[in-house]
Scaffold this active site. Structure first.
Site, PDB file in Angstrom:
ATOM      1  N   CYS A   1      36.649  39.993  42.050  1.00 32.37           N
ATOM      2  CA  CYS A   1      36.187  40.944  43.068  1.00 32.37           C
ATOM      3  C   CYS A   1      37.321  41.300  44.032  1.00 32.37           C
ATOM      4  CB  CYS A   1      35.015  40.344  43.843  1.00 32.37           C
ATOM      5  SG  CYS A   1      34.443  41.387  45.181  1.00 32.37           S
TER       6      CYS A   1
ATOM      7  N   CYS B   1      36.257  41.578  47.733  1.00 36.85           N
ATOM      8  CA  CYS B   1      36.052  40.281  48.402  1.00 36.85           C
ATOM      9  C   CYS B   1      37.384  39.587  48.687  1.00 36.85           C
ATOM     10  CB  CYS B   1      35.242  39.335  47.522  1.00 36.85           C
ATOM     11  SG  CYS B   1      33.914  40.085  46.608  1.00 36.85           S
ATOM     12  N   ASP B   2      38.309  39.624  47.735  1.00 37.51           N
ATOM     13  CA  ASP B   2      39.481  38.738  47.803  1.00 37.51           C
ATOM     14  C   ASP B   2      40.824  39.447  47.988  1.00 37.51           C
ATOM     15  OD1 ASP B   2      37.724  36.635  47.381  1.00 37.51           O
ATOM     16  OD2 ASP B   2      37.927  36.726  45.205  1.00 37.51           O
TER      17      ASP B   2
END
Ligand code: NAP
Length: 311
Positions: free
Chosen positions: A137, A140-141
């Site tokens: 992701c 997200c990261d």
């Protein structure tokens, strides 16, 4: 919901674009639908930084923001969204039973919108280094890779879209694809090919992920020449397609060989009053708009069934 709040006329499993659109339509039909969110409110779309191909948002819309808008609109008309995870269903008799973390629900109709989850490479080091340099992701990261070297695996829309997103942070993004031709749409191909931070390694697969505390390097293999090499990197983002989240319906509903629930053009499964929509039932399109459309269709059909049955 009657029965101490545990019975619904329409129970929706999953809260992505398909589930929340089904909820909107069922709510506007005054059926007070109940949505069990599962793990990911907003579905996979909520993990997308910017959605540029959902009509009505000429500048694009954040994936999480779109999910919130879907939810708000469904709730406005009376849908109930429960942060609960279904893990077993009984479709052998009506009302149908669904066991979730909080206990059992019963329902006159069920709309399955459980979506899909990212595939894994299934190579040594992948499990051990997930969260320590390996990710599925970018939204997200991506932030963790500021000024770092990042590799993306895959040649589809997800790989290119997410790869482009990571260029905001990373010093370089190397896209490794197993063929010499991309699957992604032309607009994303052009953007990625012209991006100064993105480069490609073709005809190559990652065979091993190495690192002690965190990801340090990848073992690569050229599939045409068989040549092996080591590639040092700080991050590895894997976007190699998805598998439908339909395990709990195995043996209970007709599915194709890849696990997608089979529906007809009215989103009906082989069980009366059970519908499926979105990526759990869509091996072809997998777009926010197509999932939303399928969800709406499923709710319309559930409404028609309930109306016919109530005479
Ligand atoms: P996808 O289209 O199935 O592409 C998966 C990619 O991963 C392919 O390039 C495939 O290679 C590669 N791959 C598969 N297994 C692999 C393995 N074991 N090792 C190495 N490479 C592997 O999946 P996706 O990109 O996640 O997209 C899924 C769907 O969502 C598509 O329909 C896509 O159009 C849609 N989507 C749309 C948007 C958008 O509209 N902006 C954004 C994201 C996703 P091959 O090409 O050789 O098979």
């Amino acid at each position: 919901m009657s029965n101490n709040g545990r019975h619904a006329k329409v129970l929706i499993l999953g809260a992505g674009p398909a589930g929340l659109s089904a909820a909107l339509y069922a709510a506007r039909a005054e059926l007070a639908p109940v949505v069990l969110t599962g793990m990911q409110l907003g579905g996979q779309a909520a993990l997308t930084h910017l959605i540029e191909n959902y009509p009505g948002f000429p500048e694009g819309v954040g994936g999480a923001q779109l999910g919130e808008l879907f939810q708000k609109q469904a709730e406005h008309f009376g849908a109930k969204v429960e942060f609960d995870m279904a893990h077993e269903v009984d479709f052998s008799k009506r009302p149908y039973a669904v066991t979730a973390d909080s206990g059992e629900y019963t329902a006159d109709t069920v709309i399955i919108t459980t979506g899909a989850s990212p595939n894994h490479l299934q190579i040594p080091g992948e499990v051990e280094l997930t969260g320590r340099g390996v990710s599925y992701c970018a939204t997200c990261d991506g932030w963790f890779f500021k000024d770092k070297k990042v590799v993306v695996v895959g040649g589809g829309d997800s790989a290119l879209e997410e790869g482009l997103f990571i260029t905001r942070y990373a010093s370089s993004v190397t896209i490794i694809h197993r063929r010499d031709e991309l699957r992604a749409s032309p607009i994303l191909q052009t953007r990625a090919m012209n991006h100064p931070k993105i480069n490609f390694i073709w005809d190559t697969v990652v065979t091993e992920i190495a690192g002690s505390e965190k990801l340090e390097s990848l073992k690569l293999k050229n599939v045409k020449t068989g040549e092996e090499s080591i590639f040092e990197t700080d991050g590895l983002f894997i976007f190699i397609g998805h598998t439908p989240n339909t395990q709990m319906f195995k043996g209970k509903l007709d599915m194709n060989e890849l696990g997608y629930i089979q529906v007809n053009d009215k989103m009906e499964t082989n069980v009366r009053g059970v519908y499926a929509a979105g990526e759990a039932a869509d091996p072809h399109f997998k777009q926010v708009i197509t999932s939303a459309g399928m969800g709406a269709a499923a709710a319309i059909q559930a409404t028609r069934l309930l109306e016919a049955e109530s005479g």
